[in-house]
Scaffold this motif. Structure first.
Motif, PDB file in Angstrom:
ATOM      1  N   ASP A  93      -9.771  -9.237  -3.622  1.00 39.05           N
ATOM      2  CA  ASP A  93     -10.852  -8.346  -4.060  1.00 39.05           C
ATOM      3  C   ASP A  93     -10.343  -7.046  -4.670  1.00 39.05           C
ATOM      4  OD1 ASP A  93     -12.669 -10.245  -3.026  1.00 39.05           O
ATOM      5  OD2 ASP A  93     -12.536  -9.335  -1.050  1.00 39.05           O
ATOM      6  N   LEU A  94      -9.554  -7.155  -5.729  1.00 39.09           N
ATOM      7  CA  LEU A  94      -8.986  -5.976  -6.390  1.00 39.09           C
ATOM      8  C   LEU A  94     -10.048  -5.203  -7.153  1.00 39.09           C
ATOM      9  CD1 LEU A  94      -5.858  -7.608  -8.067  1.00 39.09           C
ATOM     10  CD2 LEU A  94      -6.046  -6.629  -5.781  1.00 39.09           C
ATOM     11  N   GLU A  95      -9.897  -3.879  -7.152  1.00 35.14           N
ATOM     12  CA  GLU A  95     -10.783  -3.018  -7.940  1.00 35.14           C
ATOM     13  C   GLU A  95     -10.066  -1.688  -8.198  1.00 35.14           C
ATOM     14  OE1 GLU A  95     -13.838  -2.305 -10.236  1.00 35.14           O
ATOM     15  OE2 GLU A  95     -13.912  -4.073  -8.964  1.00 35.14           O
ATOM     16  N   TRP A  96     -10.020  -1.263  -9.449  1.00 36.56           N
ATOM     17  CA  TRP A  96      -9.444   0.039  -9.803  1.00 36.56           C
ATOM     18  C   TRP A  96     -10.442   1.144  -9.488  1.00 36.56           C
ATOM     19  CZ3 TRP A  96      -4.592   0.961 -11.982  1.00 36.56           C
ATOM     20  CH2 TRP A  96      -3.884  -0.157 -12.424  1.00 36.56           C
ATOM     21  N   SER A  97      -9.950   2.300  -9.081  1.00 37.12           N
ATOM     22  CA  SER A  97     -10.820   3.471  -8.963  1.00 37.12           C
ATOM     23  C   SER A  97     -11.193   3.912 -10.380  1.00 37.12           C
ATOM     24  CB  SER A  97     -10.112   4.597  -8.203  1.00 37.12           C
ATOM     25  OG  SER A  97      -8.956   5.029  -8.887  1.00 37.12           O
ATOM     26  N   PRO A  98     -12.324   4.585 -10.548  1.00 37.12           N
ATOM     27  CA  PRO A  98     -12.764   4.980 -11.891  1.00 37.12           C
ATOM     28  C   PRO A  98     -11.742   5.824 -12.662  1.00 37.12           C
ATOM     29  CG  PRO A  98     -14.565   5.212 -10.352  1.00 37.12           C
ATOM     30  CD  PRO A  98     -13.336   4.901  -9.535  1.00 37.12           C
ATOM     31  N   ASP A  99     -10.930   6.619 -11.958  1.00 37.25           N
ATOM     32  CA  ASP A  99      -9.927   7.444 -12.636  1.00 37.25           C
ATOM     33  C   ASP A  99      -8.601   6.720 -12.835  1.00 37.25           C
ATOM     34  OD1 ASP A  99      -8.847   7.415 -10.073  1.00 37.25           O
ATOM     35  OD2 ASP A  99      -8.956   9.588  -9.803  1.00 37.25           O
ATOM     36  N   GLY A 100      -8.476   5.489 -12.339  1.00 38.18           N
ATOM     37  CA  GLY A 100      -7.258   4.697 -12.493  1.00 38.18           C
ATOM     38  C   GLY A 100      -6.109   5.110 -11.594  1.00 38.18           C
ATOM     39  N   ALA A 101      -6.353   6.019 -10.671  1.00 41.84           N
ATOM     40  CA  ALA A 101      -5.294   6.530  -9.802  1.00 41.84           C
ATOM     41  C   ALA A 101      -5.035   5.641  -8.592  1.00 41.84           C
ATOM     42  CB  ALA A 101      -5.626   7.945  -9.336  1.00 41.84           C
ATOM     43  N   ASN A 102      -5.980   4.769  -8.268  1.00 41.04           N
ATOM     44  CA  ASN A 102      -5.862   3.911  -7.089  1.00 41.04           C
ATOM     45  C   ASN A 102      -6.332   2.500  -7.403  1.00 41.04           C
ATOM     46  OD1 ASN A 102      -5.329   5.946  -4.769  1.00 41.04           O
ATOM     47  ND2 ASN A 102      -7.046   6.823  -5.889  1.00 41.04           N
ATOM     48  N   GLU A 108      -5.946  -8.689   4.178  1.00 40.57           N
ATOM     49  CA  GLU A 108      -6.202  -9.611   5.284  1.00 40.57           C
ATOM     50  C   GLU A 108      -5.032  -9.628   6.248  1.00 40.57           C
ATOM     51  OE1 GLU A 108      -7.346 -13.398   3.748  1.00 40.57           O
ATOM     52  OE2 GLU A 108      -9.064 -12.570   2.700  1.00 40.57           O
ATOM     53  N   SER A 109      -5.062  -8.669   7.173  1.00 42.02           N
ATOM     54  CA  SER A 109      -4.036  -8.566   8.204  1.00 42.02           C
ATOM     55  C   SER A 109      -4.718  -8.620   9.559  1.00 42.02           C
ATOM     56  CB  SER A 109      -3.264  -7.254   8.048  1.00 42.02           C
ATOM     57  OG  SER A 109      -4.133  -6.156   8.263  1.00 42.02           O
ATOM     58  N   ASN A 110      -3.987  -8.310  10.590  1.00 39.42           N
ATOM     59  CA  ASN A 110      -4.583  -8.300  11.927  1.00 39.42           C
ATOM     60  C   ASN A 110      -5.721  -7.297  12.036  1.00 39.42           C
ATOM     61  OD1 ASN A 110      -2.869 -10.274  12.847  1.00 39.42           O
ATOM     62  ND2 ASN A 110      -1.358  -8.841  13.648  1.00 39.42           N
ATOM     63  N   ARG A 111      -5.610  -6.231  11.272  1.00 41.90           N
ATOM     64  CA  ARG A 111      -6.666  -5.220  11.311  1.00 41.90           C
ATOM     65  C   ARG A 111      -7.662  -5.369  10.170  1.00 41.90           C
ATOM     66  NH1 ARG A 111      -4.957  -1.341   7.737  1.00 41.90           N
ATOM     67  NH2 ARG A 111      -2.758  -1.449   7.232  1.00 41.90           N
ATOM     68  N   ALA A 112      -7.509  -6.383   9.359  1.00 44.65           N
ATOM     69  CA  ALA A 112      -8.368  -6.706   8.209  1.00 44.65           C
ATOM     70  C   ALA A 112      -9.255  -5.560   7.770  1.00 44.65           C
ATOM     71  CB  ALA A 112      -9.203  -7.937   8.523  1.00 44.65           C
ATOM     72  N   GLY A 113      -8.922  -4.984   6.640  1.00 49.53           N
ATOM     73  CA  GLY A 113      -9.728  -3.894   6.116  1.00 49.53           C
ATOM     74  C   GLY A 113      -9.463  -3.636   4.660  1.00 49.53           C
ATOM     75  N   ILE A 114     -10.100  -2.596   4.167  1.00 47.15           N
ATOM     76  CA  ILE A 114      -9.946  -2.187   2.776  1.00 47.15           C
ATOM     77  C   ILE A 114      -8.803  -1.181   2.699  1.00 47.15           C
ATOM     78  CG2 ILE A 114     -11.083  -1.065   0.826  1.00 47.15           C
ATOM     79  CD1 ILE A 114     -12.272  -3.785   1.559  1.00 47.15           C
ATOM     80  N   GLU A 115      -7.925  -1.367   1.734  1.00 42.07           N
ATOM     81  CA  GLU A 115      -6.795  -0.471   1.516  1.00 42.07           C
ATOM     82  C   GLU A 115      -6.933   0.157   0.128  1.00 42.07           C
ATOM     83  OE1 GLU A 115      -4.249   0.062   3.708  1.00 42.07           O
ATOM     84  OE2 GLU A 115      -5.063  -1.369   5.139  1.00 42.07           O
ATOM     85  N   ALA A 116      -6.336   1.331  -0.032  1.00 43.58           N
ATOM     86  CA  ALA A 116      -6.243   1.965  -1.337  1.00 43.58           C
ATOM     87  C   ALA A 116      -4.784   2.221  -1.627  1.00 43.58           C
ATOM     88  CB  ALA A 116      -7.030   3.284  -1.349  1.00 43.58           C
ATOM     89  N   LEU A 117      -4.318   1.751  -2.752  1.00 42.54           N
ATOM     90  CA  LEU A 117      -2.933   1.940  -3.170  1.00 42.54           C
ATOM     91  C   LEU A 117      -2.929   3.023  -4.235  1.00 42.54           C
ATOM     92  CD1 LEU A 117       0.016   0.951  -3.080  1.00 42.54           C
ATOM     93  CD2 LEU A 117      -0.593  -0.662  -4.860  1.00 42.54           C
ATOM     94  N   ALA A 118      -2.355   4.188  -3.902  1.00 43.14           N
ATOM     95  CA  ALA A 118      -2.307   5.300  -4.845  1.00 43.14           C
ATOM     96  C   ALA A 118      -1.180   5.069  -5.836  1.00 43.14           C
ATOM     97  CB  ALA A 118      -2.104   6.609  -4.099  1.00 43.14           C
ATOM     98  N   LEU A 119      -1.483   5.171  -7.115  1.00 39.83           N
ATOM     99  CA  LEU A 119      -0.512   4.920  -8.152  1.00 39.83           C
ATOM    100  C   LEU A 119       0.122   6.171  -8.716  1.00 39.83           C
ATOM    101  CD1 LEU A 119      -2.375   2.154 -10.130  1.00 39.83           C
ATOM    102  CD2 LEU A 119      -0.611   1.876  -8.403  1.00 39.83           C
ATOM    103  N   GLY A 120      -0.451   7.339  -8.462  1.00 37.98           N
ATOM    104  CA  GLY A 120       0.055   8.548  -9.091  1.00 37.98           C
ATOM    105  C   GLY A 120      -0.364   8.568 -10.545  1.00 37.98           C
ATOM    106  N   LYS A 121       0.389   9.294 -11.367  1.00 42.35           N
ATOM    107  CA  LYS A 121       0.044   9.386 -12.780  1.00 42.35           C
ATOM    108  C   LYS A 121       0.273   8.086 -13.510  1.00 42.35           C
ATOM    109  CE  LYS A 121       0.592  13.041 -15.285  1.00 42.35           C
ATOM    110  NZ  LYS A 121       1.270  14.055 -16.065  1.00 42.35           N
ATOM    111  N   GLU A 122       1.368   7.408 -13.180  1.00 41.40           N
ATOM    112  CA  GLU A 122       1.705   6.152 -13.844  1.00 41.40           C
ATOM    113  C   GLU A 122       2.470   5.289 -12.854  1.00 41.40           C
ATOM    114  OE1 GLU A 122       4.740   4.957 -17.321  1.00 41.40           O
ATOM    115  OE2 GLU A 122       3.168   6.362 -17.892  1.00 41.40           O
ATOM    116  N   PRO A 123       2.193   3.990 -12.823  1.00 43.59           N
ATOM    117  CA  PRO A 123       2.946   3.118 -11.901  1.00 43.59           C
ATOM    118  C   PRO A 123       4.425   3.175 -12.182  1.00 43.59           C
ATOM    119  CG  PRO A 123       1.052   1.990 -12.813  1.00 43.59           C
ATOM    120  CD  PRO A 123       1.180   3.293 -13.565  1.00 43.59           C
ATOM    121  N   LYS A 124       5.208   3.212 -11.134  1.00 39.41           N
ATOM    122  CA  LYS A 124       6.670   3.254 -11.240  1.00 39.41           C
ATOM    123  C   LYS A 124       7.243   1.984 -10.670  1.00 39.41           C
ATOM    124  CE  LYS A 124       6.919   7.831 -12.084  1.00 39.41           C
ATOM    125  NZ  LYS A 124       6.856   8.238 -13.413  1.00 39.41           N
ATOM    126  N   LYS A 125       8.448   1.608 -11.154  1.00 35.15           N
ATOM    127  CA  LYS A 125       9.143   0.433 -10.633  1.00 35.15           C
ATOM    128  C   LYS A 125       9.809   0.816  -9.335  1.00 35.15           C
ATOM    129  CE  LYS A 125      10.086  -2.061 -14.789  1.00 35.15           C
ATOM    130  NZ  LYS A 125      11.059  -2.668 -15.631  1.00 35.15           N
TER     131      LYS A 125
END
Length: 125
Positions: A93-102, A108-125
């Motif tokens: 269930d992927l979804e970008w934040s409106p500003d593209g920052a997250n 789906e883990s033991n605590r099953a929930g929604i996560e937000a992955l912060a990307l910063g200004k630009e994704p880095k390797k």
């Protein structure tokens, strides 16, 4: 139809879809005006569930590369994919934040929930 999961880009000029034309499920982007198709991913594992970043420069997607389902991103014009998660839990269930920052996703883990992955200004390797 071998092409599935079609999604229009934010500027309505391109469409991302999955195709098995190379034998595995890969991401492709087609220009709506010219019909020109660009292969975005080409791994031996399946890549699926692509979502456009709000500015249309990135695609977030799920892949079972490495034997587990993880979140990846790739430039929407083609280029090397970048792994964003690396764990045995399944991301969905992927979804970008409106500003593209997250990128929001269901983790789906033991605590099953929604996560937000912060990307910063630009994704880095």
């Amino acid at each position: 139809d071998p092409n599935t999961l079609r999604m229009l880009s934010p500027d309505s000029r391109r469409i991302v879809y999955t195709s098995r034309r190379t034998g595995t499920l890969d991401l492709w982007v087609s220009d709506i005006t010219t019909g020109e198709a660009t292969q975005i991913t080409s791994d031996v594992r399946d890549d699926d569930m692509a979502r456009w970043s709000p500015d249309g420069t990135w695609l977030a997607f799920l892949s079972n590369r490495g034997g587990q389902v993880d979140l990846w991103i790739a430039p929407s014009n083609g280029g090397e994919a970048i792994r964003m998660t690396n764990d045995v839990a399944i991301e969905t269930d992927l979804e970008w934040s409106p500003d593209g920052a997250n990128i929001l996703f269901h983790h789906e883990s033991n605590r099953a929930g929604i996560e937000a992955l912060a990307l910063g200004k630009e994704p880095k390797k």
